[in-house]
Design an enzyme around this catalytic site. Structure first.
Site, mmCIF file in Angstrom:
data_model
loop_
_atom_site.group_PDB
_atom_site.id
_atom_site.type_symbol
_atom_site.label_atom_id
_atom_site.label_comp_id
_atom_site.label_asym_id
_atom_site.label_seq_id
_atom_site.Cartn_x
_atom_site.Cartn_y
_atom_site.Cartn_z
ATOM 1 N N LYS A 6 0.816 -1.176 0.050
ATOM 2 C CA LYS A 6 0.131 0.091 -0.089
ATOM 3 C C LYS A 6 0.820 1.343 -0.071
ATOM 4 C CE LYS A 6 -3.497 -2.868 -0.172
ATOM 5 N NZ LYS A 6 -4.290 -3.681 0.885
HETATM 6 C C1 PLP Z 1 -5.073 -4.398 1.283
HETATM 7 C C2 PLP Z 1 -6.698 -4.301 1.282
HETATM 8 C C3 PLP Z 1 -7.548 -4.776 2.354
HETATM 9 C C4 PLP Z 1 -6.880 -5.530 3.438
HETATM 10 O O1 PLP Z 1 -5.785 -5.028 4.278
HETATM 11 P P1 PLP Z 1 -4.845 -5.955 4.776
HETATM 12 O O2 PLP Z 1 -3.958 -4.861 5.607
HETATM 13 O O3 PLP Z 1 -4.051 -6.605 4.090
HETATM 14 O O4 PLP Z 1 -5.688 -6.710 5.771
HETATM 15 C C5 PLP Z 1 -8.840 -4.496 2.110
HETATM 16 N N1 PLP Z 1 -9.283 -3.734 1.132
HETATM 17 C C6 PLP Z 1 -8.665 -3.465 0.075
HETATM 18 C C7 PLP Z 1 -9.277 -2.705 -0.965
HETATM 19 C C8 PLP Z 1 -7.254 -3.673 0.170
HETATM 20 O O5 PLP Z 1 -6.405 -3.194 -0.907
#
Ligand code: PLP
Length: 388
Positions: free
Chosen positions: A190
């Site tokens: 992210k």
């Molecule tokens: C990455 C992501 C999640 C989950 O996040 P984690 O930290 O991996 O649990 C949920 N929604 C979206 C759109 C994502 O890209």
């Protein structure tokens, strides 16, 4: 050449020093750095409160609980997302349904939402919580979504996992102007990372209190929240069923250092995206449409491949790029087509726009440390892969 991934973290000497500072301090678990991280995050996105947790998934879980999801309650979300945006309803004993996307940008379609709400209202089956997902970092059109949600009494939790650093109508995504809460992920892929981690932002003091309880077992040490007189100064009471979703100070220190670099990160991602925009004009691919009132955080750079124009398939393009060392990805396999959701009664064909979007879309590498030379290589490889 080393394989170029579709996304990756950017770690600086400052990030390393911040983590080392915590390792030399008295606090490793949730402590002063967590408080500082939450305050800084809230300020960065223009919300009153932020509550950090162990992942974006944990954030979705307790946001859904705090919004009242439980048995007999329903979440609506986009099928074009990671499974967690939908699965959070099941964690709470609730149900899920989906609203199809706008194929031009992969975001939840406001028109599809409007007509689905009208039908649901007539059938007496309105959802309780809506989770719009800001796909690829480009905010959904939140003003009309917020208006519809208010009209039908539906709570809104923005899944902003892709969108930290983006803006909508000149304001940062996550300020919750059109929603009850927004959730973030700090997974390494992210835009900001804490290793694993997540957060919820809100402007509601009562939701903030509820979320803080839920991420720490439902335990309080505040005397005015206790249900019976405390036994003594050591007392704590479990007044709700919560979880251990606490972020550590080690992670929070990394997150703080990363937040300082957020605008640099997004600026570099935007630069990379602009260069893709220019370079791909001549190729049989179509980038996402972007609204003029929205600045994407460019978590992803997906393109739709025009299979008829280039005479090759998405699969062949994907394989050719992988063979040339370009680690493209596909975002997303529509959630309702996953086996777990098929067992719940969803069928292929239920959300045709999301399914069509999935069939020809591929995400090109975009991350702050992708350098110009690497990007040139990606563009060159894409050209070759599209002209077999
Ligand atoms: C990455 C992501 C999640 C989950 O996040 P984690 O930290 O991996 O649990 C949920 N929604 C979206 C759109 C994502 O890209």
């Amino acid at each position: 050449m080393k394989k170029i991934p579709y996304g990756r973290q950017s770690i600086s000497d400052g990030d390393r020093a911040a983590v080392d500072g915590v390792l030399q301090s008295d606090w490793l678990t949730q402590g002063p750095k967590v408080d500082e991280f939450e305050a800084t995050l809230a300020r960065a996105v223009g919300a009153r409160y932020a509550v950090s947790v162990t992942s974006g998934t944990a954030a979705l879980h307790i946001a859904a609980l705090a919004a009242g999801i439980g048995p007999g309650k329903t979440v609506w979300t986009s099928p074009n997302t990671f499974v967690a945006s939908a699965a959070c309803a099941f964690y709470c004993g609730g149900e899920v349904d989906f609203v199809d996307v706008d194929p031009s940008d992969g975001n939840l379609s406001v028109e599809a939402l409007r007509s689905k709400l009208e039908d649901a209202d007539k059938a007496g089956r309105l959802p309780d919580v809506l989770i719009p997902v800001h796909y690829a970092g480009h905010s959904c059109d939140m003003a009309p979504i917020g208006e519809l949600a208010a009209q039908y009494g539906v709570k809104v939790v923005e899944d902003a996992c892709h969108a930290i650093g983006g803006t909508y109508r000149g304001e940062p995504v996550g300020n919750c102007r059109y929603s009850d809460m927004a959730i973030f992920s700090f997974h390494p892929v992210k835009n900001v990372t804490t290793g694993e981690g997540g957060a919820i932002t809100t402007n509601s003091e009562s939701l903030w209190r509820k979320l803080r309880l839920l991420r720490n077992h439902g335990i309080t040490r505040e005397e005015d929240l206790m249900e019976t007189a405390p036994d003594g100064p050591w007392s704590y009471q479990q007044i709700d069923l919560g979880f251990n979703y606490r972020l550590t100070d080690i992670q929070a220190a990394l997150g703080l250092s990363q937040l300082e670099r957020l605008s640099t990160f997004v600026a570099r991602r935007s630069e990379i995206a602009a260069r893709y925009d220019r370079s791909l004009e001549a190729l049989p691919v179509r980038p996402l449409r972007r609204r003029a009132d929205t600045a994407s955080a460019y978590h992803l750079y997906p393109v739709a491949i025009d299979e008829r124009r280039c005479g090759t398939s998405r699969l062949d393009v994907y394989n050719a790029l992988q063979d040339m060392g370009v680690g493209v990805q596909v975002h997303y396999i529509p959630v309702h087509t996953q086996p777990l959701f098929q067992r719940k009664g969803f069928r292929r064909g239920d959300f045709p726009q999301a399914e069509a979007f999935y069939r020809n879309t591929i995400s090109l590498p975009v991350y702050p440390d992708l350098d110009d030379r690497q990007q040139s290589y990606v563009i060159e490889c894409l050209g070759r892969a599209l002209a077999p």
